[in-house]
Design an enzyme around this catalytic site. Structure first.
Site, PDB file in Angstrom:
ATOM      1  N   ASN A  45       8.561   0.475  18.897  1.00 23.94           N
ATOM      2  CA  ASN A  45       8.087   1.725  18.443  1.00 23.94           C
ATOM      3  C   ASN A  45       7.090   0.697  17.395  1.00 23.94           C
ATOM      4  OD1 ASN A  45       7.598   2.976  15.629  1.00 23.94           O
ATOM      5  ND2 ASN A  45       9.002   4.306  15.771  1.00 23.94           N
ATOM      6  N   ASP A  94       4.507   1.471  15.154  1.00 29.68           N
ATOM      7  CA  ASP A  94       3.897   2.028  13.856  1.00 29.68           C
ATOM      8  C   ASP A  94       3.598   0.742  13.230  1.00 29.68           C
ATOM      9  OD1 ASP A  94       4.839   4.166  14.733  1.00 29.68           O
ATOM     10  OD2 ASP A  94       6.324   5.424  14.297  1.00 29.68           O
ATOM     11  N   HIS A  95       4.864   0.005  12.302  1.00 30.11           N
ATOM     12  CA  HIS A  95       4.592  -1.112  11.793  1.00 30.11           C
ATOM     13  C   HIS A  95       3.748  -1.252  11.915  1.00 30.11           C
ATOM     14  CE1 HIS A  95       8.011   0.474   9.609  1.00 30.11           C
ATOM     15  NE2 HIS A  95       8.932   0.985  11.086  1.00 30.11           N
ATOM     16  N   ARG A 105      -4.492  -3.172   5.134  1.00 30.60           N
ATOM     17  CA  ARG A 105      -6.134  -3.949   4.989  1.00 30.60           C
ATOM     18  C   ARG A 105      -7.460  -3.167   5.134  1.00 30.60           C
ATOM     19  NH1 ARG A 105      -6.474  -9.467   2.311  1.00 30.60           N
ATOM     20  NH2 ARG A 105      -4.332  -9.231   1.480  1.00 30.60           N
ATOM     21  N   ARG A 148       1.620  10.897  12.472  1.00 24.04           N
ATOM     22  CA  ARG A 148       2.489  11.167  10.701  1.00 24.04           C
ATOM     23  C   ARG A 148       1.293  12.103  10.927  1.00 24.04           C
ATOM     24  NH1 ARG A 148       7.038   9.316   9.049  1.00 24.04           N
ATOM     25  NH2 ARG A 148       7.215  11.342   7.429  1.00 24.04           N
ATOM     26  N   HIS A 180       0.408   4.674   9.636  1.00 22.80           N
ATOM     27  CA  HIS A 180      -0.041   4.257  10.436  1.00 22.80           C
ATOM     28  C   HIS A 180      -0.845   4.724  12.121  1.00 22.80           C
ATOM     29  CE1 HIS A 180       3.812   6.380  11.654  1.00 22.80           C
ATOM     30  NE2 HIS A 180       4.634   6.069  10.749  1.00 22.80           N
ATOM     31  N   GLU A 225       6.094  10.272  19.041  1.00 24.32           N
ATOM     32  CA  GLU A 225       6.613  10.952  17.897  1.00 24.32           C
ATOM     33  C   GLU A 225       5.591  12.171  17.284  1.00 24.32           C
ATOM     34  OE1 GLU A 225       8.816   8.575  16.275  1.00 24.32           O
ATOM     35  OE2 GLU A 225      10.400   7.744  17.664  1.00 24.32           O
ATOM     36  N   THR A 245      10.420   6.776   5.783  1.00 22.43           N
ATOM     37  CA  THR A 245      10.979   7.166   7.768  1.00 22.43           C
ATOM     38  C   THR A 245      12.148   7.961   7.627  1.00 22.43           C
ATOM     39  OG1 THR A 245      11.695   5.474   9.376  1.00 22.43           O
ATOM     40  CG2 THR A 245      12.744   5.747   7.013  1.00 22.43           C
ATOM     41  N   THR A 246      11.742   8.803   9.221  1.00 28.46           N
ATOM     42  CA  THR A 246      12.080   9.897   9.438  1.00 28.46           C
ATOM     43  C   THR A 246      13.698  10.036   8.918  1.00 28.46           C
ATOM     44  OG1 THR A 246      10.793   9.460  11.665  1.00 28.46           O
ATOM     45  CG2 THR A 246      11.914  11.444  11.607  1.00 28.46           C
ATOM     46  N   GLU A 278      17.659  12.208  21.145  1.00 22.41           N
ATOM     47  CA  GLU A 278      17.570  11.376  20.731  1.00 22.41           C
ATOM     48  C   GLU A 278      18.985  11.056  19.906  1.00 22.41           C
ATOM     49  OE1 GLU A 278      14.603   8.473  20.278  1.00 22.41           O
ATOM     50  OE2 GLU A 278      15.146   7.270  18.671  1.00 22.41           O
ATOM     51  N   HIS A 311      16.977   4.546  15.779  1.00 22.42           N
ATOM     52  CA  HIS A 311      17.076   4.114  14.401  1.00 22.42           C
ATOM     53  C   HIS A 311      17.695   3.175  13.188  1.00 22.42           C
ATOM     54  CE1 HIS A 311      15.392   5.384  10.659  1.00 22.42           C
ATOM     55  NE2 HIS A 311      14.889   6.332  10.567  1.00 22.42           N
ATOM     56  N   GLY A 312      16.798   2.254  12.832  1.00 23.25           N
ATOM     57  CA  GLY A 312      17.662   1.188  11.901  1.00 23.25           C
ATOM     58  C   GLY A 312      18.101   0.410  12.774  1.00 23.25           C
ATOM     59  N   GLY A 314      11.978  -0.172  16.448  1.00 24.32           N
ATOM     60  CA  GLY A 314      10.719  -0.525  15.332  1.00 24.32           C
ATOM     61  C   GLY A 314      11.227  -1.613  14.783  1.00 24.32           C
ATOM     62  N   HIS A 315      11.734  -1.280  13.451  1.00 23.25           N
ATOM     63  CA  HIS A 315      11.345  -2.182  12.147  1.00 23.25           C
ATOM     64  C   HIS A 315      12.319  -3.064  12.646  1.00 23.25           C
ATOM     65  CE1 HIS A 315      12.124  -3.064   8.055  1.00 23.25           C
ATOM     66  NE2 HIS A 315      11.757  -3.051   8.062  1.00 23.25           N
TER      67      HIS A 315
END
Ligand code: PXP
Length: 257
Positions: free
Chosen positions: A17, A19-20, A28, A55, A60, A80, A110-111, A161, A204-205, A226-227
């Site tokens: 993912n 997104d980040h 910026r 989103r 993002h 997503e 986040t979701t 998922e 997730h996570g 992702g993160h």
């Protein structure tokens, strides 16, 4: 035989993912770092799928990123999306190979939590039918809750998922009792989904620490991360970060067989 529920031969595929990366760019207001470049690096590191969330507030990923991802990536894209008329129209235009329907609240970081398929059944079922008609493989992001899995199967989505956030957080906190409790629920969810003929993905996570436990479950077909992966990439680079997560996945899957 239903191939969707057969054990994954080499462990789950990795969806990265991005997104980040877009969050960092948007801090910026310019064009660097570019999430599309990040996706290309992730693919070079061995990512199987590129996941992104457009989103409603475009905090993002932006519409133009979706266009460039479609143009520049040959890899399977996983879009997503919230179940809203605006997003369904955009997906119909973009026609990504995969769509994951998620809940979306404006103020959330986040979701948070899974989609309430049961509580908005007609809406989700109609979205699944509309997206399937565009050739998208639809997945529903849900909690490992028997009622939600049953509703997902009834909605004719081919895929779910399972939300791993509570499990992953318990692992990070070193809370063994809570992680065992959340894991048992996920395990039961995977078994229920397989019995209903649904492909099961998870995400997730997840971190380098919690990923192997999910990767060792033979019926989990994809992990979407992702993160923690993007954070790891800050220290080792994107390609190496993907290689590190892939190595964890493949090692855990091999040990489990
Ligand atoms: N799967 C879904 C459906 C998500 O919404 C997210 C977060 O965007 C992820 C996986 C990845 O979660 P994380 O960034 O915590 O790895």
């Amino acid at each position: 035989m239903n191939p969707l529920v057969e054990p994954a031969p080499r462990g789950p595929l990795l969806g990265v993912n991005i997104d980040h990366v877009a969050t960092l760019r948007n801090a910026r207001g310019g064009s660097f770092p570019d999430p599309v470049q990040a996706a290309l690096h992730a693919l070079r590191g061995g990512a199987d799928i590129i996941t992104f969330h457009l989103r409603e507030d475009r905090r993002h990923i932006r519409d133009d990123d979706v266009r460039r991802l479609r143009e520049q990536l040959g890899a399977p894209l996983n879009f997503e999306s919230a179940v809203t008329p605006e997003m369904l129209d955009l997906i119909e235009q973009a026609r990504p190979p995969m769509v994951c329907l998620v809940p979306e609240r404006r103020q959330e970081l986040t979701t948070e939590g899974g989609l309430d398929v049961r509580g908005q059944f007609e809406r989700v079922r109609d979205a699944c039918a509309r997206l399937a008609a565009c050739g998208c493989r639809v997945s529903l992001f849900i909690e490992a809750d028997p009622a939600q899995i049953e509703a997902a199967a009834a909605s004719a989505a081919p895929c779910i998922e399972l939300h791993t956030g509570a499990f992953a957080n318990a692992v990070e906190a070193g809370d063994e009792a809570a992680s065992a409790r959340h894991l048992a629920r996920i395990r039961d969810g995977i078994a229920q989904a397989a019995a209903a003929g649904l492909q099961t993905n998870a995400g997730h996570g997840l971190t380098l620490q919690s990923t192997p436990t999910l990767a060792a479950m033979p019926r989990v077909r994809e992990l979407h991360i992702g993160h923690a992966l993007i954070g790891h990439a800050l220290f080792v680079g994107m390609e190496q970060a993907v290689r590190d997560f892939k190595a964890q996945i493949e090692r855990a899957a091999a040990q489990a067989r």
